[in-house]
Design a protein around this motif. Sequence first.
Motif, PDB file in Angstrom:
ATOM      1  N   ASP A 317       0.840  -1.203   0.000  1.00 52.86           N
ATOM      2  CA  ASP A 317       0.000   0.000   0.000  1.00 52.86           C
ATOM      3  C   ASP A 317       0.867   1.242   0.000  1.00 52.86           C
ATOM      4  N   LYS A 318       0.283   2.330  -0.489  1.00 53.37           N
ATOM      5  CA  LYS A 318       1.037   3.573  -0.693  1.00 53.37           C
ATOM      6  C   LYS A 318       1.403   4.238   0.623  1.00 53.37           C
ATOM      7  N   SER A 319       0.499   4.199   1.620  1.00 52.34           N
ATOM      8  CA  SER A 319       0.784   4.869   2.889  1.00 52.34           C
ATOM      9  C   SER A 319       2.006   4.243   3.567  1.00 52.34           C
ATOM     10  N   THR A 320       2.085   2.916   3.551  1.00 56.25           N
ATOM     11  CA  THR A 320       3.250   2.248   4.137  1.00 56.25           C
ATOM     12  C   THR A 320       4.510   2.593   3.365  1.00 56.25           C
ATOM     13  N   ALA A 321       4.399   2.692   2.055  1.00 57.30           N
ATOM     14  CA  ALA A 321       5.556   3.043   1.238  1.00 57.30           C
ATOM     15  C   ALA A 321       6.031   4.462   1.549  1.00 57.30           C
ATOM     16  N   GLU A 322       5.086   5.397   1.777  1.00 58.42           N
ATOM     17  CA  GLU A 322       5.475   6.772   2.101  1.00 58.42           C
ATOM     18  C   GLU A 322       6.130   6.851   3.472  1.00 58.42           C
ATOM     19  N   GLN A 323       5.614   6.061   4.435  1.00 55.16           N
ATOM     20  CA  GLN A 323       6.249   6.031   5.753  1.00 55.16           C
ATOM     21  C   GLN A 323       7.670   5.483   5.661  1.00 55.16           C
ATOM     22  N   LEU A 324       7.837   4.440   4.875  1.00 59.25           N
ATOM     23  CA  LEU A 324       9.173   3.881   4.689  1.00 59.25           C
ATOM     24  C   LEU A 324      10.083   4.882   3.994  1.00 59.25           C
ATOM     25  N   ALA A 325       9.531   5.640   3.056  1.00 56.72           N
ATOM     26  CA  ALA A 325      10.334   6.643   2.360  1.00 56.72           C
ATOM     27  C   ALA A 325      10.817   7.723   3.323  1.00 56.72           C
TER      28      ALA A 325
END
Length: 466
Positions: A317-325
């Motif tokens: 999911d995108k939200s998890t990817a943004e947090q990881l970023a």
Amino acid sequence: MRMKTRTSLTLILMVLFVGHAQSEEHLMGEMDVKIPVQDCVMEPSEIVDVGSVVPGVVDAIHVYRSDLIKKGAVIVELESSVEQASLELARARANQNTAIELREESARFGTLTQNREQALLRKSAISQHDWDKTKTEARIAELQVKQEQDNKAIYELEYRRAQLVLEQRRIRSPVDGVVMERFKSVGEFVEDEPVARVAQLNPLHVEVIVPVDYLGSIVPGMQADVRTGLANSGEYRATVERVDRVADAASGTYGVRLSLPNPDYTIPAGLRCQLTFLPQTQQKPQTVAVQSDAATAMETADEAPLGRCYSVGPVEDKSTAEQLADKLQQQSESLLLRAVSESVEVGYRVLAAEPFNSVEKKQLLARLDEAGITDRFVLAQGESKGRIALGYFRKPYFANKRQESLAQKGFVTEILPHRKDIEQYWLDVALTSELDSPDQIEQIAATLSTAPTLKPMACYPELARR
């Protein structure tokens, strides 16, 4: 005055240097060709139908389908009782030394007799005829020793031949790999047909058909990222091994083969895939150093090494990817979040052969009822709307098993993959030279519930410019 002249000369050289570098970069940018994503197929590097050099009846089979097998391992043993007896006979002959010892004793006695009669001949106690006869018999005894030694050598060769004949009754695997299929069972006769099919899975071959528009852009040694359509499968790094020198004029394409290491057999073969060729690493042109403090500072800032690049993913999911970023941003200033839409196979449907009309459909349903097959349903939507589904499975192995059981009951079926479009996110990170290893990035990625993988990749220009 001299200081002003030196400063002016330095500025002129700096302007020429920047213009030359920009011109070279512009030319290299025109030469680079961005190759779009290509469809590909992952295949075993070798598929061998193992046969027998001699005819015979199968006595034992030591492998089953999907078994891992080493090169030289015995797959099938043919009936070999006669060959075993011949080997024992040849071994007994090769180990016998009695005949040689007997001839050696006769030769020694002949030598003693010859020495005695030679002394008698000097005294004229025996005739010349007797002496010639004794000398001839001694020579014959020596030749008989040599004859028995030659016979023993022949027996040893026959023993070696018997070993090889018996070895021919043992069919061995020519490669390391996995057993795809068994064609024979115990008791069947083998002559000129294969007994098993073995696939070599390390390395895998990735076959891709490329338009001729990119002829010359792909060369041996290039790398590419390969993605399968399976869920939860990451990217794999393959290397171009061969490029066809003859294109297909009818389709306007040519073939490219890539080699994909697979030492632990975790990557399945026989799957469709998508392939992305990685851009070549751009090299900066050599320039003449300017002996100036300002020029030295500019050159140092321009050629600061970017370091290694890694791709982290996939993240669902995108939200998890943004947090990881956000967390990875602290480790590198060069980071790019990209979304990849993929159509992956999430299951497999076993469908009955499509009937021609409603009458045949009713007859098929009646046959299914007679056979006691009640776990079926009629598809209400999609491309296969109206067809009779006889099972849905997550893995192709169980779908094949279902198809085999239905075939034994006289039903013709086909397996259709069920695909689903999903969007995954990948984070491409360029580490600066200050960070020696990606250990910190691995630790950050491991904090997620489904820990993504960390794979090395080429530092492409879009990532380097950020």
